[in-house]
Design a protein around this motif. Structure first.
Motif, PDB file in Angstrom:
ATOM      1  N   ARG A  10      25.702 -34.322 -15.172  1.00 30.12           N
ATOM      2  CA  ARG A  10      25.516 -33.879 -16.565  1.00 30.12           C
ATOM      3  C   ARG A  10      24.045 -33.806 -16.942  1.00 30.12           C
ATOM      4  N   PHE A  11      23.176 -34.410 -16.143  1.00 30.49           N
ATOM      5  CA  PHE A  11      21.734 -34.368 -16.404  1.00 30.49           C
ATOM      6  C   PHE A  11      21.024 -33.329 -15.539  1.00 30.49           C
ATOM      7  N   GLU A  12      21.771 -32.619 -14.721  1.00 25.73           N
ATOM      8  CA  GLU A  12      21.198 -31.651 -13.787  1.00 25.73           C
ATOM      9  C   GLU A  12      21.419 -30.220 -14.267  1.00 25.73           C
ATOM     10  N   ASP A  13      20.646 -29.303 -13.692  1.00 27.95           N
ATOM     11  CA  ASP A  13      20.842 -27.879 -13.950  1.00 27.95           C
ATOM     12  C   ASP A  13      22.184 -27.473 -13.348  1.00 27.95           C
ATOM     13  N   PRO A  14      23.110 -26.961 -14.130  1.00 29.10           N
ATOM     14  CA  PRO A  14      24.428 -26.594 -13.610  1.00 29.10           C
ATOM     15  C   PRO A  14      24.369 -25.603 -12.446  1.00 29.10           C
ATOM     16  N   GLU A  15      23.354 -24.758 -12.415  1.00 26.73           N
ATOM     17  CA  GLU A  15      23.246 -23.770 -11.342  1.00 26.73           C
ATOM     18  C   GLU A  15      23.096 -24.416  -9.971  1.00 26.73           C
ATOM     19  N   LEU A  16      22.598 -25.653  -9.920  1.00 30.10           N
ATOM     20  CA  LEU A  16      22.475 -26.358  -8.655  1.00 30.10           C
ATOM     21  C   LEU A  16      23.824 -26.465  -7.960  1.00 30.10           C
ATOM     22  N   PHE A  17      24.885 -26.588  -8.721  1.00 30.73           N
ATOM     23  CA  PHE A  17      26.219 -26.831  -8.187  1.00 30.73           C
ATOM     24  C   PHE A  17      27.010 -25.554  -7.913  1.00 30.73           C
ATOM     25  N   PHE A  18      26.366 -24.406  -8.092  1.00 23.40           N
ATOM     26  CA  PHE A  18      27.025 -23.125  -7.859  1.00 23.40           C
ATOM     27  C   PHE A  18      26.164 -22.232  -6.981  1.00 23.40           C
ATOM     28  N   PRO A  19      26.007 -22.629  -5.702  1.00 26.02           N
ATOM     29  CA  PRO A  19      25.208 -21.814  -4.787  1.00 26.02           C
ATOM     30  C   PRO A  19      25.901 -20.482  -4.498  1.00 26.02           C
ATOM     31  N   ILE A  20      25.107 -19.515  -4.100  1.00 21.28           N
ATOM     32  CA  ILE A  20      25.654 -18.221  -3.700  1.00 21.28           C
ATOM     33  C   ILE A  20      25.890 -18.301  -2.202  1.00 21.28           C
ATOM     34  N   GLY A  21      27.120 -18.518  -1.829  1.00 23.92           N
ATOM     35  CA  GLY A  21      27.471 -18.657  -0.419  1.00 23.92           C
ATOM     36  C   GLY A  21      27.457 -20.102   0.031  1.00 23.92           C
ATOM     37  N   GLU A  22      27.805 -20.289   1.305  1.00 22.41           N
ATOM     38  CA  GLU A  22      27.859 -21.639   1.869  1.00 22.41           C
ATOM     39  C   GLU A  22      27.124 -21.718   3.202  1.00 22.41           C
ATOM     40  N   ASP A  23      26.222 -20.782   3.436  1.00 19.23           N
ATOM     41  CA  ASP A  23      25.436 -20.820   4.662  1.00 19.23           C
ATOM     42  C   ASP A  23      24.024 -20.327   4.374  1.00 19.23           C
ATOM     43  N   GLY A  24      23.209 -20.314   5.391  1.00 20.31           N
ATOM     44  CA  GLY A  24      21.834 -19.844   5.239  1.00 20.31           C
ATOM     45  C   GLY A  24      21.079 -20.627   4.176  1.00 20.31           C
ATOM     46  N   PRO A  25      20.377 -19.912   3.301  1.00 15.47           N
ATOM     47  CA  PRO A  25      19.562 -20.581   2.281  1.00 15.47           C
ATOM     48  C   PRO A  25      20.366 -21.460   1.321  1.00 15.47           C
ATOM     49  N   SER A  26      21.641 -21.178   1.178  1.00 12.49           N
ATOM     50  CA  SER A  26      22.475 -21.964   0.267  1.00 12.49           C
ATOM     51  C   SER A  26      22.718 -23.385   0.770  1.00 12.49           C
ATOM     52  N   LEU A  27      22.571 -23.610   2.064  1.00 14.06           N
ATOM     53  CA  LEU A  27      22.807 -24.942   2.616  1.00 14.06           C
ATOM     54  C   LEU A  27      21.905 -25.995   1.988  1.00 14.06           C
ATOM     55  N   ARG A  28      20.666 -25.637   1.752  1.00 14.30           N
ATOM     56  CA  ARG A  28      19.733 -26.591   1.120  1.00 14.30           C
ATOM     57  C   ARG A  28      20.199 -26.928  -0.300  1.00 14.30           C
ATOM     58  N   GLN A  29      20.614 -25.927  -1.027  1.00 18.90           N
ATOM     59  CA  GLN A  29      21.101 -26.149  -2.397  1.00 18.90           C
ATOM     60  C   GLN A  29      22.353 -27.014  -2.382  1.00 18.90           C
ATOM     61  N   ILE A  30      23.247 -26.770  -1.446  1.00 24.01           N
ATOM     62  CA  ILE A  30      24.468 -27.574  -1.328  1.00 24.01           C
ATOM     63  C   ILE A  30      24.115 -29.024  -1.050  1.00 24.01           C
ATOM     64  N   GLU A  31      23.174 -29.253  -0.157  1.00 24.08           N
ATOM     65  CA  GLU A  31      22.768 -30.627   0.157  1.00 24.08           C
ATOM     66  C   GLU A  31      22.125 -31.305  -1.054  1.00 24.08           C
ATOM     67  N   GLN A  32      21.370 -30.564  -1.842  1.00 20.03           N
ATOM     68  CA  GLN A  32      20.782 -31.134  -3.059  1.00 20.03           C
ATOM     69  C   GLN A  32      21.880 -31.507  -4.051  1.00 20.03           C
ATOM     70  N   ALA A  33      22.872 -30.647  -4.186  1.00 18.62           N
ATOM     71  CA  ALA A  33      23.994 -30.943  -5.086  1.00 18.62           C
ATOM     72  C   ALA A  33      24.749 -32.170  -4.589  1.00 18.62           C
ATOM     73  N   ARG A  34      24.992 -32.230  -3.288  1.00 19.85           N
ATOM     74  CA  ARG A  34      25.709 -33.378  -2.723  1.00 19.85           C
ATOM     75  C   ARG A  34      24.939 -34.677  -2.914  1.00 19.85           C
ATOM     76  N   ALA A  35      23.621 -34.608  -2.876  1.00 23.82           N
ATOM     77  CA  ALA A  35      22.820 -35.818  -3.096  1.00 23.82           C
ATOM     78  C   ALA A  35      23.090 -36.377  -4.486  1.00 23.82           C
ATOM     79  N   VAL A  36      23.243 -35.504  -5.465  1.00 18.45           N
ATOM     80  CA  VAL A  36      23.591 -35.948  -6.818  1.00 18.45           C
ATOM     81  C   VAL A  36      24.995 -36.541  -6.806  1.00 18.45           C
ATOM     82  N   CYS A  37      25.922 -35.850  -6.152  1.00 21.60           N
ATOM     83  CA  CYS A  37      27.311 -36.321  -6.086  1.00 21.60           C
ATOM     84  C   CYS A  37      27.407 -37.698  -5.435  1.00 21.60           C
ATOM     85  N   HIS A  38      26.655 -37.900  -4.367  1.00 18.70           N
ATOM     86  CA  HIS A  38      26.764 -39.160  -3.640  1.00 18.70           C
ATOM     87  C   HIS A  38      26.261 -40.349  -4.455  1.00 18.70           C
ATOM     88  N   GLY A  39      25.484 -40.089  -5.486  1.00 19.51           N
ATOM     89  CA  GLY A  39      25.040 -41.163  -6.366  1.00 19.51           C
ATOM     90  C   GLY A  39      25.845 -41.252  -7.650  1.00 19.51           C
TER      91      GLY A  39
END
Length: 77
Positions: A10-39
């Protein structure tokens, strides 16, 4: 109180959690989102909600849309 009130995202930019795709450049964004989730104290409730609600976009409960589809498929098999 709703589980969303306790969500770490709720304190993050919502766009972080909606990457375009699930491979290539989106992998970094997914990992950043997951880092928030894991905490997050409600990561399990979030993932459960996304599965029950058939949420097909974004990272919810540290799971991508593709991971949720695969989980549903395994559960139905």
């Amino acid at each position: 109180m709703n589980w969303r009130d306790l969500a770490a995202c709720r304190f993050e930019d919502p766009e972080l959690f909606f990457p375009i795709g699930e491979d290539g450049p989106s992998l970094r964004q997914i990992e950043q989102a997951r880092a928030v989730c894991h905490g997050c104290p409600v990561v399990t409730a979030c993932g459960d909600w996304a599965l029950r609600s058939d949420e097909y976009d974004g990272v919810w409960g540290a799971m991508t849309a593709g991971e949720r589809r695969a989980f549903r498929h395994r559960r139905e098999a």
